[in-house]
Write a protein that holds these residues in place. Structure first.
Motif, PDB file in Angstrom:
ATOM      1  N   GLU A 260      -1.175   7.756   0.115  1.00  0.00           N
ATOM      2  CA  GLU A 260       0.018   8.214  -0.594  1.00  0.00           C
ATOM      3  C   GLU A 260       0.902   7.044  -1.019  1.00  0.00           C
ATOM      4  O   GLU A 260       1.513   7.069  -2.090  1.00  0.00           O
ATOM      5  CB  GLU A 260       0.792   9.204   0.271  1.00  0.00           C
ATOM      6  CG  GLU A 260       0.042  10.522   0.467  1.00  0.00           C
ATOM      7  CD  GLU A 260       0.722  11.457   1.444  1.00  0.00           C
ATOM      8  OE1 GLU A 260       1.902  11.200   1.792  1.00  0.00           O
ATOM      9  OE2 GLU A 260       0.099  12.436   1.882  1.00  0.00           O
ATOM     10  N   ARG A 261       0.959   6.016  -0.178  1.00  0.00           N
ATOM     11  CA  ARG A 261       1.724   4.822  -0.562  1.00  0.00           C
ATOM     12  C   ARG A 261       1.079   4.124  -1.753  1.00  0.00           C
ATOM     13  O   ARG A 261       1.779   3.624  -2.658  1.00  0.00           O
ATOM     14  CB  ARG A 261       1.831   3.863   0.638  1.00  0.00           C
ATOM     15  CG  ARG A 261       2.828   4.334   1.701  1.00  0.00           C
ATOM     16  CD  ARG A 261       2.699   3.521   2.983  1.00  0.00           C
ATOM     17  NE  ARG A 261       3.020   2.109   2.783  1.00  0.00           N
ATOM     18  CZ  ARG A 261       4.239   1.583   2.892  1.00  0.00           C
ATOM     19  NH1 ARG A 261       5.274   2.360   3.178  1.00  0.00           N
ATOM     20  NH2 ARG A 261       4.443   0.282   2.723  1.00  0.00           N
ATOM     21  N   TRP A 262      -0.256   4.087  -1.821  1.00  0.00           N
ATOM     22  CA  TRP A 262      -0.930   3.529  -2.996  1.00  0.00           C
ATOM     23  C   TRP A 262      -0.591   4.348  -4.235  1.00  0.00           C
ATOM     24  O   TRP A 262      -0.372   3.793  -5.325  1.00  0.00           O
ATOM     25  CB  TRP A 262      -2.442   3.515  -2.786  1.00  0.00           C
ATOM     26  CG  TRP A 262      -2.966   2.279  -2.114  1.00  0.00           C
ATOM     27  CD1 TRP A 262      -3.528   2.181  -0.882  1.00  0.00           C
ATOM     28  CD2 TRP A 262      -2.979   0.943  -2.658  1.00  0.00           C
ATOM     29  NE1 TRP A 262      -3.878   0.880  -0.608  1.00  0.00           N
ATOM     30  CE2 TRP A 262      -3.562   0.103  -1.674  1.00  0.00           C
ATOM     31  CE3 TRP A 262      -2.554   0.391  -3.862  1.00  0.00           C
ATOM     32  CZ2 TRP A 262      -3.721  -1.268  -1.880  1.00  0.00           C
ATOM     33  CZ3 TRP A 262      -2.713  -0.988  -4.070  1.00  0.00           C
ATOM     34  CH2 TRP A 262      -3.291  -1.788  -3.084  1.00  0.00           C
ATOM     35  N   PHE A 263      -0.559   5.673  -4.112  1.00  0.00           N
ATOM     36  CA  PHE A 263      -0.217   6.517  -5.255  1.00  0.00           C
ATOM     37  C   PHE A 263       1.169   6.181  -5.795  1.00  0.00           C
ATOM     38  O   PHE A 263       1.381   6.160  -7.011  1.00  0.00           O
ATOM     39  CB  PHE A 263      -0.269   7.997  -4.872  1.00  0.00           C
ATOM     40  CG  PHE A 263      -1.664   8.565  -4.788  1.00  0.00           C
ATOM     41  CD1 PHE A 263      -2.731   7.925  -5.390  1.00  0.00           C
ATOM     42  CD2 PHE A 263      -1.909   9.753  -4.126  1.00  0.00           C
ATOM     43  CE1 PHE A 263      -4.012   8.436  -5.324  1.00  0.00           C
ATOM     44  CE2 PHE A 263      -3.186  10.286  -4.050  1.00  0.00           C
ATOM     45  CZ  PHE A 263      -4.239   9.626  -4.654  1.00  0.00           C
ATOM     46  N   ASP A 264       2.130   5.924  -4.901  1.00  0.00           N
ATOM     47  CA  ASP A 264       3.469   5.541  -5.349  1.00  0.00           C
ATOM     48  C   ASP A 264       3.417   4.297  -6.220  1.00  0.00           C
ATOM     49  O   ASP A 264       4.091   4.209  -7.256  1.00  0.00           O
ATOM     50  CB  ASP A 264       4.382   5.286  -4.139  1.00  0.00           C
ATOM     51  CG  ASP A 264       4.763   6.561  -3.413  1.00  0.00           C
ATOM     52  OD1 ASP A 264       4.657   7.646  -4.016  1.00  0.00           O
ATOM     53  OD2 ASP A 264       5.156   6.482  -2.228  1.00  0.00           O
ATOM     54  N   GLU A 265       2.614   3.315  -5.794  1.00  0.00           N
ATOM     55  CA  GLU A 265       2.513   2.081  -6.573  1.00  0.00           C
ATOM     56  C   GLU A 265       1.783   2.293  -7.890  1.00  0.00           C
ATOM     57  O   GLU A 265       2.099   1.662  -8.900  1.00  0.00           O
ATOM     58  CB  GLU A 265       1.799   0.998  -5.746  1.00  0.00           C
ATOM     59  CG  GLU A 265       2.520   0.624  -4.457  1.00  0.00           C
ATOM     60  CD  GLU A 265       4.011   0.512  -4.655  1.00  0.00           C
ATOM     61  OE1 GLU A 265       4.449  -0.336  -5.458  1.00  0.00           O
ATOM     62  OE2 GLU A 265       4.766   1.275  -4.018  1.00  0.00           O
ATOM     63  N   ILE A 266       0.802   3.182  -7.883  1.00  0.00           N
ATOM     64  CA  ILE A 266       0.078   3.486  -9.130  1.00  0.00           C
ATOM     65  C   ILE A 266       1.005   4.159 -10.134  1.00  0.00           C
ATOM     66  O   ILE A 266       0.986   3.840 -11.330  1.00  0.00           O
ATOM     67  CB  ILE A 266      -1.158   4.357  -8.835  1.00  0.00           C
ATOM     68  CG1 ILE A 266      -2.203   3.529  -8.070  1.00  0.00           C
ATOM     69  CG2 ILE A 266      -1.768   4.906 -10.124  1.00  0.00           C
ATOM     70  CD1 ILE A 266      -3.340   4.355  -7.502  1.00  0.00           C
ATOM     71  N   PHE A 267       1.842   5.092  -9.672  1.00  0.00           N
ATOM     72  CA  PHE A 267       2.829   5.724 -10.550  1.00  0.00           C
ATOM     73  C   PHE A 267       3.715   4.655 -11.188  1.00  0.00           C
ATOM     74  O   PHE A 267       3.931   4.644 -12.403  1.00  0.00           O
ATOM     75  CB  PHE A 267       3.713   6.698  -9.763  1.00  0.00           C
ATOM     76  CG  PHE A 267       3.076   8.022  -9.483  1.00  0.00           C
ATOM     77  CD1 PHE A 267       2.531   8.788 -10.502  1.00  0.00           C
ATOM     78  CD2 PHE A 267       3.038   8.512  -8.195  1.00  0.00           C
ATOM     79  CE1 PHE A 267       1.952  10.010 -10.233  1.00  0.00           C
ATOM     80  CE2 PHE A 267       2.447   9.735  -7.915  1.00  0.00           C
ATOM     81  CZ  PHE A 267       1.909  10.489  -8.937  1.00  0.00           C
ATOM     82  N   ASN A 268       4.251   3.760 -10.346  1.00  0.00           N
ATOM     83  CA  ASN A 268       5.127   2.701 -10.847  1.00  0.00           C
ATOM     84  C   ASN A 268       4.403   1.830 -11.864  1.00  0.00           C
ATOM     85  O   ASN A 268       4.953   1.480 -12.919  1.00  0.00           O
ATOM     86  CB  ASN A 268       5.621   1.825  -9.692  1.00  0.00           C
ATOM     87  CG  ASN A 268       6.489   2.584  -8.711  1.00  0.00           C
ATOM     88  OD1 ASN A 268       7.011   3.655  -9.034  1.00  0.00           O
ATOM     89  ND2 ASN A 268       6.646   2.057  -7.515  1.00  0.00           N
ATOM     90  N   PHE A 269       3.172   1.475 -11.538  1.00  0.00           N
ATOM     91  CA  PHE A 269       2.383   0.606 -12.410  1.00  0.00           C
ATOM     92  C   PHE A 269       2.130   1.267 -13.765  1.00  0.00           C
ATOM     93  O   PHE A 269       2.255   0.639 -14.811  1.00  0.00           O
ATOM     94  CB  PHE A 269       1.060   0.280 -11.727  1.00  0.00           C
ATOM     95  CG  PHE A 269       0.175  -0.640 -12.521  1.00  0.00           C
ATOM     96  CD1 PHE A 269       0.437  -1.990 -12.583  1.00  0.00           C
ATOM     97  CD2 PHE A 269      -0.923  -0.148 -13.211  1.00  0.00           C
ATOM     98  CE1 PHE A 269      -0.373  -2.847 -13.313  1.00  0.00           C
ATOM     99  CE2 PHE A 269      -1.739  -0.995 -13.946  1.00  0.00           C
ATOM    100  CZ  PHE A 269      -1.462  -2.350 -13.995  1.00  0.00           C
TER     101      PHE A 269
END
Length: 423
Positions: A260-269
């Protein structure tokens, strides 16, 4: 409450027994939900701990042992609380870390790192003065290349603390070379834990919010999309998804939380990146792998996967062909045929295809690009036709008005023709 009783016992027991009490409290913290956490760890409690320190009823070593674990759980679970920030204990810790940093030969680097971690894990907005102290100090611990369990834990805690720094501009000279070295060394030697590696990326991509000159390092040098895809694939294999469903656990595993933390970064990216890169299909493919593994077992993660696809469809730097190659079109079509699909997911899936349809209608000026657009459009249409998309839309048509009213999504069209990619 049991937690309050334990704090009272902590205050009245000898220092030799305090570690046992603290370990017991740390175990209880892991079982709390967010509401319980905020109820127990309020400003009054932090003020009480401050008073216990002042009266020498608890040692600084034991206080740090408690606060580091509490802060670790808080950040990992993404809980926000400002109780510590307004406490006397916060001011005590800030003064201590500033005073410790001013020492020269007598400086205790481990104590300074502990103080920085405790402070940042509870207060994610640092002053420029604390940036100058905390970031180099924690980078030093994260840069250690010894692969012992103790070093890995130190690096994980240091990077988790750094990843929780939000909303402030940091000069590149203060962190860029170090964080690049940490990421590049891990890519070659795999020395960090999965949480530590994700946290290193989070610290860097959060700087991207304010300083978009970092896109070259993130995309071209460190290969964010490739690394995120690989980590998602590996993490999806570490979770016993069926066991998670069978036991109906309320608490997610550490691996699921890191996903889920990776997903947050993917959204931002996806929102911030302006470059078109070939590795997007691989990134989408990594999310597809997670979706297939979580489907029917962890609805929260499955829903977040669909949100990534919908966000990617809206992002101009992601070509529709990459969504097709990565498998996003396939899994969204598969998902829409599930009887358990809820209205929020339906809305996002329909928005995904509406966005794709709109983008594929945009004619290109270049003849070669125009031919590619037509070819992609035909592929999407054939895929939709093969999966019976027209029947799916017809079955949802009667509840479009309900979906629109319930989710207040003005972008969700009520015209059935908007949901088809016509060749």
């Amino acid at each position: 409450m049991i937690e309050e009783e334990l704090f009272s016992e902590l205050e009245n027991c000898p220092e030799s027994e305090q570690k046992v009490k603290i370990e017991e409290m740390n175990g209880l913290v892991e079982e709390m939900n967010e509401k319980e956490f905020k109820s127990v760890f309020n400003t009054e409690l932090y003020d009480k701990i401050f008073k216990m320190i002042e009266e020498k009823k608890v040692s600084m070593e034991n206080t740090i042992l408690l606060l580091k674990h509490v802060g670790y759980c808080k950040v990992l679970l993404d809980w926000f609380s400002y109780a510590f920030k307004s406490s006397l204990l916060s001011r005590r810790f800030e003064k201590m870390l500033v005073d410790e940093d001013k020492k020269n030969e007598e400086k205790n680097e481990k104590l300074l790192a502990d103080l920085c971690e405790c402070f940042i894990l509870f207060d994610h907005c640092l002053s420029s003065e604390l940036d100058l102290i905390c970031i180099p100090c924690l980078m030093k611990f994260a840069l250690k290349k010894d692969e012992s369990e103790e070093t890995r834990k130190e690096a994980e805690m240091a990077l988790l603390a750094l990843s929780s720094i939000r909303d402030n501009f940091v000069e590149q000279e203060l962190y860029l070379n170090d964080i690049k070295e940490i990421i590049e060394y891990h890519q070659e030697h795999r020395n960090l834990t999965r949480l530590a590696y994700q946290s290193a990326w989070q610290f860097l991509t959060d700087r991207f919010f304010i300083d978009n000159s970092l896109d070259g390092e993130i995309v071209s040098e460190l290969h964010f999309t490739r690394e995120a895809a690989r980590e998602l694939e590996d993490l999806s294999k570490c979770v016993d998804w069926k066991k998670e469903k069978e036991e109906e656990k309320e608490k997610e595993t550490k691996e699921e939380l890191v996903i889920e933390r990776w997903f947050d970064e993917i959204f931002n990216f996806l929102y911030l990146n302006a470059l078109w890169i070939e590795e997007f299909a691989g990134l989408i493919g990594g999310v597809v792998l997670v979706y297939r593994a979580a489907k029917g077992n962890n609805e929260k993660i499955g829903r977040e996967c669909v949100f990534v696809f919908e966000t990617a469809a809206e992002t101009r730097s992601v070509d529709v062909e990459e969504l097709l190659k990565g498998g996003a079109v396939d899994v969204v079509l598969e998902g829409m045929q599930r009887q358990t699909f809820n209205e929020g997911m339906t809305s996002k899936c329909l928005q995904f295809f509406t966005t794709i349809s709109r983008r594929l209608e945009e004619k290109k000026r270049d003849d070669k690009e125009e031919e590619e657009r037509k070819a992609t459009k035909r592929k999407v249409f054939e895929k939709m036709e093969e999966e019976g998309y027209e029947d799916i839309i017809a079955s949802f048509h009667k509840i479009f008005e309900l979906l629109k009213n319930k989710h207040q999504d003005y972008r969700l069209s009520l015209k059935i023709s908007d949901y088809f990619v016509n060749v």
